[in-house]
Design a protein around this motif. Sequence first.
Motif, PDB file in Angstrom:
ATOM      1  N   ALA A   1       5.821  -9.475   2.779  1.00 55.72           N
ATOM      2  CA  ALA A   1       4.927  -8.598   3.532  1.00 55.72           C
ATOM      3  C   ALA A   1       5.407  -7.163   3.442  1.00 55.72           C
ATOM      4  O   ALA A   1       6.550  -6.882   3.057  1.00 55.72           O
ATOM      5  CB  ALA A   1       4.863  -9.041   4.994  1.00 55.72           C
ATOM      6  N   VAL A   2       4.524  -6.243   3.806  1.00 55.82           N
ATOM      7  CA  VAL A   2       4.876  -4.837   4.000  1.00 55.82           C
ATOM      8  C   VAL A   2       4.915  -4.591   5.499  1.00 55.82           C
ATOM      9  O   VAL A   2       4.034  -5.039   6.241  1.00 55.82           O
ATOM     10  CB  VAL A   2       3.854  -3.901   3.335  1.00 55.82           C
ATOM     11  N   ALA A   3       5.937  -3.912   5.956  1.00 57.59           N
ATOM     12  CA  ALA A   3       6.100  -3.657   7.389  1.00 57.59           C
ATOM     13  C   ALA A   3       6.024  -2.162   7.680  1.00 57.59           C
ATOM     14  O   ALA A   3       6.550  -1.344   6.925  1.00 57.59           O
ATOM     15  CB  ALA A   3       7.422  -4.213   7.882  1.00 57.59           C
ATOM     16  N   GLU A   4       5.365  -1.837   8.772  1.00 60.73           N
ATOM     17  CA  GLU A   4       5.347  -0.463   9.275  1.00 60.73           C
ATOM     18  C   GLU A   4       6.086  -0.439  10.604  1.00 60.73           C
ATOM     19  O   GLU A   4       5.799  -1.233  11.500  1.00 60.73           O
ATOM     20  CB  GLU A   4       3.914   0.027   9.477  1.00 60.73           C
TER      21      GLU A   4
ATOM     22  N   SER B   1       4.119  -3.315  12.690  1.00 58.79           N
ATOM     23  CA  SER B   1       2.919  -3.939  12.140  1.00 58.79           C
ATOM     24  C   SER B   1       3.276  -4.568  10.801  1.00 58.79           C
ATOM     25  O   SER B   1       4.009  -3.965  10.007  1.00 58.79           O
ATOM     26  CB  SER B   1       1.801  -2.911  11.949  1.00 58.79           C
ATOM     27  N   LEU B   2       2.773  -5.778  10.558  1.00 59.34           N
ATOM     28  CA  LEU B   2       3.012  -6.479   9.300  1.00 59.34           C
ATOM     29  C   LEU B   2       1.696  -6.633   8.547  1.00 59.34           C
ATOM     30  O   LEU B   2       0.660  -6.947   9.139  1.00 59.34           O
ATOM     31  CB  LEU B   2       3.619  -7.858   9.557  1.00 59.34           C
ATOM     32  N   TYR B   3       1.753  -6.434   7.215  1.00 58.50           N
ATOM     33  CA  TYR B   3       0.557  -6.489   6.390  1.00 58.50           C
ATOM     34  C   TYR B   3       0.814  -7.317   5.131  1.00 58.50           C
ATOM     35  O   TYR B   3       1.913  -7.272   4.564  1.00 58.50           O
ATOM     36  CB  TYR B   3       0.134  -5.079   5.957  1.00 58.50           C
ATOM     37  N   PRO B   4      -0.216  -8.031   4.658  1.00 55.96           N
ATOM     38  CA  PRO B   4      -0.106  -8.619   3.324  1.00 55.96           C
ATOM     39  C   PRO B   4       0.037  -7.511   2.280  1.00 55.96           C
ATOM     40  O   PRO B   4      -0.523  -6.419   2.454  1.00 55.96           O
ATOM     41  CB  PRO B   4      -1.446  -9.359   3.151  1.00 55.96           C
ATOM     42  N   VAL B   5       0.753  -7.754   1.210  1.00 52.03           N
ATOM     43  CA  VAL B   5       1.023  -6.697   0.235  1.00 52.03           C
ATOM     44  C   VAL B   5      -0.238  -6.258  -0.497  1.00 52.03           C
ATOM     45  O   VAL B   5      -0.267  -5.168  -1.080  1.00 52.03           O
ATOM     46  CB  VAL B   5       2.095  -7.132  -0.786  1.00 52.03           C
ATOM     47  N   ASP B   6      -1.304  -7.082  -0.482  1.00 57.53           N
ATOM     48  CA  ASP B   6      -2.542  -6.697  -1.160  1.00 57.53           C
ATOM     49  C   ASP B   6      -3.624  -6.254  -0.183  1.00 57.53           C
ATOM     50  O   ASP B   6      -4.783  -6.087  -0.552  1.00 57.53           O
ATOM     51  CB  ASP B   6      -3.073  -7.855  -2.023  1.00 57.53           C
ATOM     52  N   ASP B   7      -3.253  -6.041   1.081  1.00 52.87           N
ATOM     53  CA  ASP B   7      -4.218  -5.595   2.081  1.00 52.87           C
ATOM     54  C   ASP B   7      -3.502  -4.785   3.146  1.00 52.87           C
ATOM     55  O   ASP B   7      -3.436  -5.164   4.313  1.00 52.87           O
ATOM     56  CB  ASP B   7      -4.934  -6.799   2.707  1.00 52.87           C
ATOM     57  N   CYS B   8      -2.968  -3.651   2.716  1.00 52.05           N
ATOM     58  CA  CYS B   8      -2.137  -2.836   3.611  1.00 52.05           C
ATOM     59  C   CYS B   8      -2.620  -1.393   3.593  1.00 52.05           C
ATOM     60  O   CYS B   8      -2.477  -0.699   2.578  1.00 52.05           O
ATOM     61  CB  CYS B   8      -0.673  -2.907   3.180  1.00 52.05           C
ATOM     62  N   PRO B   9      -3.189  -0.880   4.688  1.00 52.75           N
ATOM     63  CA  PRO B   9      -3.649   0.514   4.724  1.00 52.75           C
ATOM     64  C   PRO B   9      -2.545   1.508   4.394  1.00 52.75           C
ATOM     65  O   PRO B   9      -2.801   2.563   3.809  1.00 52.75           O
ATOM     66  CB  PRO B   9      -4.131   0.679   6.173  1.00 52.75           C
ATOM     67  N   ALA B  10      -1.319   1.178   4.748  1.00 45.03           N
ATOM     68  CA  ALA B  10      -0.204   2.095   4.515  1.00 45.03           C
ATOM     69  C   ALA B  10       0.109   2.276   3.033  1.00 45.03           C
ATOM     70  O   ALA B  10       0.809   3.212   2.656  1.00 45.03           O
ATOM     71  CB  ALA B  10       1.041   1.601   5.233  1.00 45.03           C
ATOM     72  N   LEU B  11      -0.387   1.368   2.187  1.00 42.37           N
ATOM     73  CA  LEU B  11      -0.135   1.496   0.754  1.00 42.37           C
ATOM     74  C   LEU B  11      -1.143   2.398   0.061  1.00 42.37           C
ATOM     75  O   LEU B  11      -1.003   2.689  -1.129  1.00 42.37           O
ATOM     76  CB  LEU B  11      -0.149   0.116   0.092  1.00 42.37           C
ATOM     77  N   ALA B  12      -2.159   2.857   0.783  1.00 39.50           N
ATOM     78  CA  ALA B  12      -3.142   3.757   0.192  1.00 39.50           C
ATOM     79  C   ALA B  12      -2.508   5.119  -0.072  1.00 39.50           C
ATOM     80  O   ALA B  12      -1.770   5.651   0.754  1.00 39.50           O
ATOM     81  CB  ALA B  12      -4.336   3.912   1.125  1.00 39.50           C
ATOM     82  N   ILE B  13      -2.788   5.688  -1.246  1.00 40.46           N
ATOM     83  CA  ILE B  13      -2.276   7.019  -1.578  1.00 40.46           C
ATOM     84  C   ILE B  13      -3.104   8.068  -0.852  1.00 40.46           C
ATOM     85  O   ILE B  13      -4.334   8.077  -0.939  1.00 40.46           O
ATOM     86  CB  ILE B  13      -2.322   7.269  -3.102  1.00 40.46           C
TER      87      ILE B  13
END
Length: 286
Positions: free
Chosen positions: A73-76, A129-141
């Motif tokens: 996961a990706v964590a914020e 906050s935890l996000y799936p790696v293919d559905d994470c707003p924080a990964l948007a450029i």
Amino acid sequence: MTHYQNADELKSLLLGKRTDYTSEYAPQLLQGVPRSLNRDDLQLADNLPFFGEDVWYGYELSWLEPNGKPVVAVAEFRVPCTSTNLIESKSFKLYLNSYNQTRFASWQEVQASLIKDLSNTAEAAVKVSLYPVDDCPALAIANSAAVKIDDLELNVDNYQFNRDILSAAIAKDSKDSKDIVSEHLVSHLLKSNCLITNQPDWGSVYISYTGKQIDHKTLLAYIISFRMHNEFHEQCVERIFTDIIEFCQPQTLTVFARYTRRGGLDINPFRSSENISAPQSRTIRQ
């Protein structure tokens, strides 16, 4: 170099020391650094002149489901600037690594564990906050409308921090003028060094203000003066904020530094005269 670099509170940190990695849950690995160390240096009392938070993104968080299947996961993480301690980055990485071979019943259990441990270390309520790696707003450029000041012609021959550079940031005709401007500026030339290890920290700093116009060349020279400066990310941003407030006296000010990733974490300290949250996005360098 800061005068608190040899403070007793820093001597027990794992940072800069040989460390064994553990893959079994170990909350005791987390270490905090008192924010008072640099705030005393900046003469900041309990009544802080800013709002803000330290926003961390963890790109390498993984654990095991009850059946042993891995999850990634990706964590914020959002740590309020009013917390007693900031989270020391190496201990943070070691702590997150300890989740790798640990079984948890659900994403909610992992989130609750992270919130409890980080809040205990920071001595304040930390949001996770935890996000799936293919559905994470924080990964948007982020598409930024900020004006880049890095292309300005500038002669530089000194790379030691010098806050007095900002004494010339407001031109005399601007000081005497009633004109007020609002600007959103960015420099990708922010570079400082870790307070303990002297490793380089690279970042982009976004400065938004309303007030008398700040000379862009002077501001750029000031930012470049951090190049050989030793401080943690959060401390550099608070120094930038307080220096601009003192020398330029803007009506409003926001300083947001987006540092590049190291060991699966990037740190994004956000300080503002307004009570707002840091944007949820990243730059292409992250």
